[in-house]
Motif scaffolding. Structure first.
Motif, PDB file in Angstrom:
ATOM      1  N   ASP A  47      40.086  84.386 -11.170  1.00 61.56           N
ATOM      2  CA  ASP A  47      39.889  85.057 -12.451  1.00 61.56           C
ATOM      3  C   ASP A  47      39.085  86.330 -12.212  1.00 61.56           C
ATOM      4  N   GLU A  48      39.596  87.449 -12.725  1.00 59.26           N
ATOM      5  CA  GLU A  48      38.955  88.735 -12.467  1.00 59.26           C
ATOM      6  C   GLU A  48      37.588  88.872 -13.127  1.00 59.26           C
ATOM      7  N   VAL A  49      37.345  88.131 -14.185  1.00 60.00           N
ATOM      8  CA  VAL A  49      36.046  88.204 -14.858  1.00 60.00           C
ATOM      9  C   VAL A  49      35.023  87.312 -14.163  1.00 60.00           C
ATOM     10  N   PHE A  50      35.400  86.066 -13.891  1.00 65.84           N
ATOM     11  CA  PHE A  50      34.480  85.128 -13.269  1.00 65.84           C
ATOM     12  C   PHE A  50      34.333  85.345 -11.765  1.00 65.84           C
ATOM     13  N   GLY A  51      35.366  85.942 -11.145  1.00 63.41           N
ATOM     14  CA  GLY A  51      35.320  86.114  -9.707  1.00 63.41           C
ATOM     15  C   GLY A  51      35.414  84.799  -8.958  1.00 63.41           C
ATOM     16  N   ARG A  52      36.106  83.829  -9.536  1.00 60.75           N
ATOM     17  CA  ARG A  52      36.290  82.528  -8.899  1.00 60.75           C
ATOM     18  C   ARG A  52      37.619  81.935  -9.328  1.00 60.75           C
ATOM     19  N   ARG A  53      38.099  80.953  -8.575  1.00 59.50           N
ATOM     20  CA  ARG A  53      39.397  80.370  -8.873  1.00 59.50           C
ATOM     21  C   ARG A  53      39.320  79.519 -10.137  1.00 59.50           C
ATOM     22  N   MET A  54      40.305  79.719 -10.991  1.00 55.83           N
ATOM     23  CA  MET A  54      40.397  78.985 -12.240  1.00 55.83           C
ATOM     24  C   MET A  54      41.827  78.499 -12.422  1.00 55.83           C
ATOM     25  N   ARG A 102      51.161  69.330 -24.060  1.00 56.71           N
ATOM     26  CA  ARG A 102      51.358  70.754 -23.792  1.00 56.71           C
ATOM     27  C   ARG A 102      50.069  71.429 -23.337  1.00 56.71           C
ATOM     28  N   VAL A 103      48.924  70.843 -23.690  1.00 60.96           N
ATOM     29  CA  VAL A 103      47.642  71.425 -23.292  1.00 60.96           C
ATOM     30  C   VAL A 103      47.545  71.534 -21.771  1.00 60.96           C
ATOM     31  N   LEU A 104      48.250  70.656 -21.048  1.00 58.95           N
ATOM     32  CA  LEU A 104      48.146  70.592 -19.591  1.00 58.95           C
ATOM     33  C   LEU A 104      49.094  71.557 -18.877  1.00 58.95           C
ATOM     34  N   GLU A 105      49.950  72.256 -19.609  1.00 64.09           N
ATOM     35  CA  GLU A 105      50.903  73.171 -18.982  1.00 64.09           C
ATOM     36  C   GLU A 105      50.164  74.343 -18.338  1.00 64.09           C
ATOM     37  N   GLU A 106      50.258  74.435 -17.030  1.00 63.39           N
ATOM     38  CA  GLU A 106      49.517  75.458 -16.294  1.00 63.39           C
ATOM     39  C   GLU A 106      50.014  76.863 -16.626  1.00 63.39           C
ATOM     40  N   GLN A 107      49.097  77.735 -16.993  1.00 61.70           N
ATOM     41  CA  GLN A 107      49.402  79.118 -17.315  1.00 61.70           C
ATOM     42  C   GLN A 107      48.933  80.083 -16.228  1.00 61.70           C
ATOM     43  N   PHE A 108      47.907  79.671 -15.503  1.00 61.13           N
ATOM     44  CA  PHE A 108      47.383  80.526 -14.435  1.00 61.13           C
ATOM     45  C   PHE A 108      46.581  79.678 -13.467  1.00 61.13           C
ATOM     46  N   PHE A 109      46.762  79.959 -12.166  1.00 63.28           N
ATOM     47  CA  PHE A 109      45.942  79.326 -11.145  1.00 63.28           C
ATOM     48  C   PHE A 109      45.661  80.370 -10.068  1.00 63.28           C
ATOM     49  N   TYR A 140      42.517  75.635 -22.256  1.00 65.00           N
ATOM     50  CA  TYR A 140      41.493  74.847 -21.590  1.00 65.00           C
ATOM     51  C   TYR A 140      41.624  75.054 -20.082  1.00 65.00           C
ATOM     52  N   SER A 141      40.576  74.716 -19.350  1.00 65.58           N
ATOM     53  CA  SER A 141      40.695  74.534 -17.917  1.00 65.58           C
ATOM     54  C   SER A 141      41.355  73.187 -17.695  1.00 65.58           C
ATOM     55  N   VAL A 142      42.304  73.107 -16.768  1.00 66.24           N
ATOM     56  CA  VAL A 142      43.020  71.850 -16.562  1.00 66.24           C
ATOM     57  C   VAL A 142      42.962  71.406 -15.106  1.00 66.24           C
ATOM     58  N   GLN A 143      42.987  70.106 -14.929  1.00 71.53           N
ATOM     59  CA  GLN A 143      43.030  69.489 -13.607  1.00 71.53           C
ATOM     60  C   GLN A 143      43.679  68.135 -13.762  1.00 71.53           C
ATOM     61  N   GLY A 144      44.874  67.951 -13.211  1.00 79.38           N
ATOM     62  CA  GLY A 144      45.578  66.684 -13.378  1.00 79.38           C
ATOM     63  C   GLY A 144      45.854  66.406 -14.844  1.00 79.38           C
ATOM     64  N   GLN A 145      45.390  65.257 -15.317  1.00 85.35           N
ATOM     65  CA  GLN A 145      45.573  64.871 -16.717  1.00 85.35           C
ATOM     66  C   GLN A 145      44.329  65.153 -17.557  1.00 85.35           C
ATOM     67  N   THR A 146      43.484  66.052 -17.051  1.00 80.35           N
ATOM     68  CA  THR A 146      42.218  66.351 -17.710  1.00 80.35           C
ATOM     69  C   THR A 146      42.163  67.799 -18.158  1.00 80.35           C
TER      70      THR A 146
END
Length: 361
Positions: free
Chosen positions: A291-298, A281-288, A304-310
């Motif tokens: 990000d308004e705070v970082f000003g970069r794509r997250m 369930r940790v890998l279930e994408e919630q937002f892509f 967690y930050s997720v990418q594939g199975q990581t």
């Protein structure tokens, strides 16, 4: 050339080399740990406990890891979800009725984990010392209107996320998140990670060494509310406080020991904390998106930050943990010297990760 202590499987000598290089260059004291499956294949540390370099970094040295702490709060929430105590798809107000005021009744637990709850900071001015008042911080959040519709806008909840998750856990279990984590997660695993540090451990807490300037991403996002100078982490008040977003203390071994649960289908060293499905369930994408705070794509999963199975996350200054569920690899890096470019990690931790992958394959 810096000397390091500990153990390292021959396949992972590149990790030892990466730590030595980092200590020779930018680090003062640091540790790195790698689990491959359930085996601790790297457990190394070196350098110095203090900026003056008068004490060595020891096997049991711990330090504040800032937002790497979020992975502990998120994992605890996932464990409770897997045990049926918390429903990630339920409104936060199910557990915390007062929270539902001012349009927050549609905010779900997973929105908090995915930084889309619309509460990235407090809208009333907050002083740093008020962070130590749990009831005040959570009451202010309950009385606050969200800045965006739930689930729509990614905005890093740098400090608020821990208070939100912590209050959900407290209402659902009648235990603070710090207590639940200590009793149900760190304790059974024998992991030396603490969300609040008892006085008896103060002597082994390495003070964080602030970067010359604050990270560019943090400056771009505007002044913090409250402002948290790095030196705050070196105070007794911070060590005793319950700040599940940023106030955890540990070393690479303890961070990896806890997070390796996700890489092993929910069981580590004979202790089962959640099911394989609960881990995934940790890998279930919630937002892509941006990000308004970082000003970069997250890309945010469940905490967690997720990418594939990581899945991964790091702490202000440079600490980092990465878990690869497919490769069953867990890598953690913890240090005391903060770097200015490392609001989202820096080359030191990434170097340890790349070196670990070399050994794993």
């Amino acid at each position: 050339m810096s000397e390091v202590e500990g153990t390292c499987d021959a396949r992972f000598e590149t990790v030892r080399e990466a730590l030595v290089a980092s200590l020779d260059d930018k680090d003062v004291g640091a540790s790195v740990a790698v689990y491959l499956g359930d085996e601790l294949v790297v457990d190394l540390w070196g350098g110095y406990f203090d900026e003056a370099r008068t004490r060595p970094w020891e096997s049991d040295t711990i330090t504040c890891v800032f937002s790497t702490t979020k992975t502990m709060a998120a994992l605890t929430t996932l464990i409770l979800a897997d045990r049926g105590v918390i429903d990630l798809d339920a409104p936060v107000a199910k557990y915390w009725p007062e929270f539902g005021a001012l349009g927050k009744d549609k905010i779900l637990v997973r929105h908090v984990l995915g930084h889309t709850a619309g509460l990235p900071t407090w809208d009333k001015p907050v002083r740093t010392e008020q962070l130590y008042d749990w009831s005040l911080m959570t009451r202010l959040l309950a009385e606050q209107a969200p800045s965006a519709p739930p689930g729509e806008v990614g905005a890093y909840h740098a400090v608020t996320q821990g208070f939100l998750l912590g209050e959900i856990v407290r209402r659902a279990t009648s235990r603070t998140l710090a207590t639940y984590f200590a009793e149900e997660v760190a304790g059974p695993l024998g992991a030396d990670f603490q969300l609040t540090v008892p006085p008896g451990d103060d002597h082994r807490v390495s003070p964080v060494i602030p970067a010359p300037t604050r990270a560019p991403e943090i400056v771009a996002a505007g002044p913090g509310n409250p402002p948290i100078p790095a030196e705050t982490a070196n105070t007794e008040a911070w060590r005793r406080a319950d700040i599940p977003s940023a106030g955890g203390f540990g070393n690479a071994r303890s961070v990896a020991a806890v997070q390796s649960v996700l890489a092993n289908g929910g069981e580590a060293r004979g202790v089962r904390l959640l099911s394989k499905a609960g881990c995934e369930r940790v890998l279930e994408e919630q937002f892509f998106g941006e990000d308004e705070v970082f000003g970069r794509r997250m890309r945010y999963g469940m905490g967690y930050s997720v990418q594939g199975q990581t899945c991964s996350w790091g702490g202000w200054g440079g600490s980092l943990v990465l878990v690869d569920l497919e490769a069953r690899l867990t890598v953690a890096y913890v240090m005391n010297q903060m770097l200015e470019e490392s609001a989202l990690g820096d080359g030191r931790g990434l170097g340890m990760v790349f070196a670990a992958y070399e050994g794993a394959y």
